[in-house]
Design a protein around this motif. Structure first.
Motif, PDB file in Angstrom:
ATOM      1  N   UNK A  85       0.822  -1.208   0.000  1.00  0.00           N
ATOM      2  CA  UNK A  85       0.000   0.000   0.000  1.00  0.00           C
ATOM      3  C   UNK A  85       0.854   1.256   0.000  1.00  0.00           C
ATOM      4  N   UNK A  86       2.053   1.199   0.598  1.00  0.00           N
ATOM      5  CA  UNK A  86       2.968   2.329   0.516  1.00  0.00           C
ATOM      6  C   UNK A  86       3.388   2.571  -0.931  1.00  0.00           C
ATOM      7  N   UNK A  87       3.771   1.495  -1.606  1.00  0.00           N
ATOM      8  CA  UNK A  87       4.252   1.607  -2.983  1.00  0.00           C
ATOM      9  C   UNK A  87       3.140   2.106  -3.901  1.00  0.00           C
ATOM     10  N   UNK A  88       1.952   1.551  -3.741  1.00  0.00           N
ATOM     11  CA  UNK A  88       0.857   1.978  -4.618  1.00  0.00           C
ATOM     12  C   UNK A  88       0.375   3.376  -4.258  1.00  0.00           C
ATOM     13  N   UNK A  89       0.288   3.664  -2.959  1.00  0.00           N
ATOM     14  CA  UNK A  89      -0.233   4.954  -2.536  1.00  0.00           C
ATOM     15  C   UNK A  89       0.680   6.109  -2.901  1.00  0.00           C
ATOM     16  N   UNK A  90       1.994   5.921  -2.739  1.00  0.00           N
ATOM     17  CA  UNK A  90       2.934   7.007  -2.995  1.00  0.00           C
ATOM     18  C   UNK A  90       3.329   7.068  -4.467  1.00  0.00           C
ATOM     19  N   UNK A  91       3.592   5.908  -5.065  1.00  0.00           N
ATOM     20  CA  UNK A  91       4.118   5.874  -6.427  1.00  0.00           C
ATOM     21  C   UNK A  91       3.039   5.652  -7.482  1.00  0.00           C
ATOM     22  N   UNK A  92       1.862   5.203  -7.056  1.00  0.00           N
ATOM     23  CA  UNK A  92       0.824   4.880  -8.021  1.00  0.00           C
ATOM     24  C   UNK A  92       1.176   3.682  -8.871  1.00  0.00           C
ATOM     25  N   UNK A  93       1.985   2.766  -8.303  1.00  0.00           N
ATOM     26  CA  UNK A  93       2.509   1.627  -9.067  1.00  0.00           C
ATOM     27  C   UNK A  93       1.824   0.337  -8.652  1.00  0.00           C
ATOM     28  N   UNK A  94       1.343  -0.435  -9.625  1.00  0.00           N
ATOM     29  CA  UNK A  94       0.819  -1.775  -9.362  1.00  0.00           C
ATOM     30  C   UNK A  94       1.992  -2.746  -9.452  1.00  0.00           C
ATOM     31  N   UNK A  95       2.421  -3.274  -8.314  1.00  0.00           N
ATOM     32  CA  UNK A  95       3.621  -4.117  -8.253  1.00  0.00           C
ATOM     33  C   UNK A  95       3.240  -5.571  -8.008  1.00  0.00           C
ATOM     34  N   UNK A  96       3.088  -6.334  -9.089  1.00  0.00           N
ATOM     35  CA  UNK A  96       2.775  -7.750  -8.942  1.00  0.00           C
ATOM     36  C   UNK A  96       3.962  -8.555  -8.427  1.00  0.00           C
TER      37      UNK A  96
END
Length: 306
Positions: free
Chosen positions: A28-39
């Motif tokens: 959620x940090x990665x998606x929330x800050x970077x807007x990145x979907x990290x599979x």
């Protein structure tokens, strides 16, 4: 159904929930800050588990294995961010999905090349093995209690980091307006690398801790990744508090559903059918929970309203 069984299952649900939180918090940090979907986040979970198992077997130290899991996952996350992810921030989500799916394949085949296809096993240290007697005469595995304690301590530490430190201010500002903090002199590339490494380290720690009660094998992170996505959808994307509450809800729902639903259906059908139907519904229960939350609040429990 005895009260002891219910209490044990509640503790199992808490343990599963706090481990899911470690996975979901980084996501959620990665998606929330970077807007990145990290599979590929599940692959970092696997990296941590394999690093812990290998170092623990070589040195005989469980704690060194945990430190190695944190370091290996954080390093892998930082390298991936600098070499691959950094080129995807301006891309649409489909490109991000395809690129991070390719990373899953690379991590899986690379791990298989290094360690083989057979699972590794991470031994619980002697000082955490055996049961602990809880009030009421309940015997519960000491290691699982330690997992709950570690998860709660990490959750508290992460909250302090995000809410009470200068780095946390930058992380929250980057979530709200990345162009503005870049204009104010913050090195946004370095901040993103740090956030990605932090998320990877949390995933690696979860993999190492869970690896001691499960086998460590290639592909072990993907099922956990699915649950982590469910957690952040329930809790709200970008919310650490939401990830924590969502993880506990998922852990308790999944665990308690497995014992209560079969018992419930025994009132309507024979025991064999009740067990089968109840087990099937229990596996669906977390997705039913997610659907109900989204119907009530489409942005998640603690997500920002549109």
């Amino acid at each position: 159904m005895s009260a002891v069984l219910v209490i044990e299952q509640v503790l199992n649900g808490l343990q599963a929930g706090v481990m899911l939180f470690l996975m979901a918090a980084g996501l959620t940090l990665i998606f929330g800050v970077m807007g990145l979907i990290n599979l590929a986040h599940g692959s970092l979970y696997m990296v941590g588990a394999f690093a812990a198992a290998a170092v623990s077997a070589a040195t005989g130290s469980f704690l060194l294995g945990l430190v190695s899991a944190l370091a290996a996952a954080a390093l892998a996350g930082a390298v991936v961010e600098m070499l691959v992810i950094r080129r995807l921030y301006a891309s649409d989500h489909l490109d991000q999905v395809l690129a991070t799916f390719a990373l899953i394949l690379i991590f899986s085949e690379g791990t298989r090349w290094l360690y083989g296809s057979f699972p590794l096993y991470l031994d619980i240290p002697a000082w955490l093995s055996g049961p602990t007697r809880l009030p009421g005469g309940i015997l519960y595995p000491t290691y699982r209690l330690a997992l709950i304690a570690v998860g709660l301590v990490v959750a508290l530490g992460l909250w302090v980091l995000i809410e009470r430190t200068r780095l946390g201010i930058r992380i929250r500002a980057g979530e709200n307006d990345r162009e503005m903090i870049a204009a104010l002199g913050v090195d946004i590339s370095r901040l993103y690398t740090l956030i990605f490494a932090l998320g990877a380290a949390l995933a690696g720690l979860a993999g190492a801790l869970v690896g001691a009660i499960q086998s460590v094998q290639v592909g072990m992170g993907e099922p956990v990744l699915i649950l982590a996505f469910v957690v952040i959808v329930i809790g709200g994307i970008g919310s650490i508090r939401g990830a924590f509450v969502g993880a506990l809800l998922v852990g308790l729902t999944d665990t308690l559903g497995g014992i209560f639903l079969p018992e419930l259906f025994k009132f309507f059908t024979d025991p064999a059918t009740a067990q089968s139907v109840g087990a099937s519904l229990a596996s669906m229960s977390i997705y039913i929970l997610m659907s109900l939350v989204l119907i009530w609040r489409p942005t998640g429990l603690f997500g920002a309203r549109a």
